[in-house]
Enzyme design. Structure first.
Site, PDB file in Angstrom:
ATOM      1  CB  THR A   1     -11.749  -6.570  12.755  1.00 35.83           C
ATOM      2  OG1 THR A   1     -12.530  -5.488  13.263  1.00 35.83           O
ATOM      3  CG2 THR A   1     -11.835  -6.605  11.236  1.00 35.83           C
TER       4      THR A   1
ATOM      5  CB  THR B   1     -10.311  -3.854  18.305  1.00 37.13           C
ATOM      6  OG1 THR B   1      -8.941  -4.217  18.523  1.00 37.13           O
ATOM      7  CG2 THR B   1     -10.689  -2.733  19.254  1.00 37.13           C
ATOM      8  CB  CYS B   2     -14.748  -4.304  15.298  1.00 37.76           C
ATOM      9  SG  CYS B   2     -13.621  -3.169  14.459  1.00 37.76           S
ATOM     10  CG  ASN B   3     -16.846 -10.074  16.985  1.00 34.15           C
ATOM     11  OD1 ASN B   3     -18.026  -9.838  16.758  1.00 34.15           O
ATOM     12  ND2 ASN B   3     -16.424 -11.248  17.403  1.00 34.15           N
TER      13      ASN B   3
END
Length: 160
Positions: free
Chosen positions: A45, A47-49
């Protein structure tokens, strides 16, 4: 919800490292160790990645210099997705992922985030914790799961 001073609840988990994913218990992962655990709503996703995971990759040496034995990323994904995500990055062997596909760990911590409005079902809140010998010494939960301002590597490094 889990809080500072609590013992991390023991759960059987799938740990994704440099080899094949394997079953383990969180007690074994956290016993007699100092660990940073950070949780993301989902692999790949935005923000996560693009922000959260990279912040810990970039600060790996500085974090290890603080006496941290392992860095562990928890995501509500199946082990296969977690493995592909981990393998897509250049990570040291002691940078592990927990695949919490059934939200067992996330539920035991009281960290469920309802993302059904985005078609993602139940996910994890975005948080970071320092765990020493199974005890949560520091816990920071992001107010807005779409950002990692409070829970990135710099933020946790500033708490030492």
């Amino acid at each position: 919800m889990i809080k500072e001073g609590d013992i991390f609840p023991n759960n059987k988990v799938t740990v994704v490292g440099s080899g094949e994913p394997k079953e383990n218990e969180t007690d074994e992962l956290f016993s007699e160790k100092k660990v940073i655990l950070f949780a993301v709503p989902g692999a790949f996703t935005p923000t996560c990645n693009n922000s959260h995971l990279p912040s810990f990759i970039e600060k790996y040496d500085e974090i290890k210099g603080k006496g941290i034995d392992n860095i562990i990323c928890l995501s509500v994904n199946v082990q296969f997705v977690s493995k592909v995500w981990r393998d897509s990055k250049s990570l040291k062997d002691d940078f592990l992922f927990i695949a919490d596909g059934n939200t067992q760990v996330t539920e035991s911590l009281g960290m469920i985030l309802d993302c059904s409005g985005f078609g993602m079902g139940n996910r994890s809140n975005r948080y970071v914790m320092i765990i020493e010998d199974k005890v949560v010494k520091k816990l920071i939960v992001e107010d807005n799961p779409g950002v990692c301002d409070l829970t990135n590597a710099d933020a946790i490094l500033n708490s030492f």
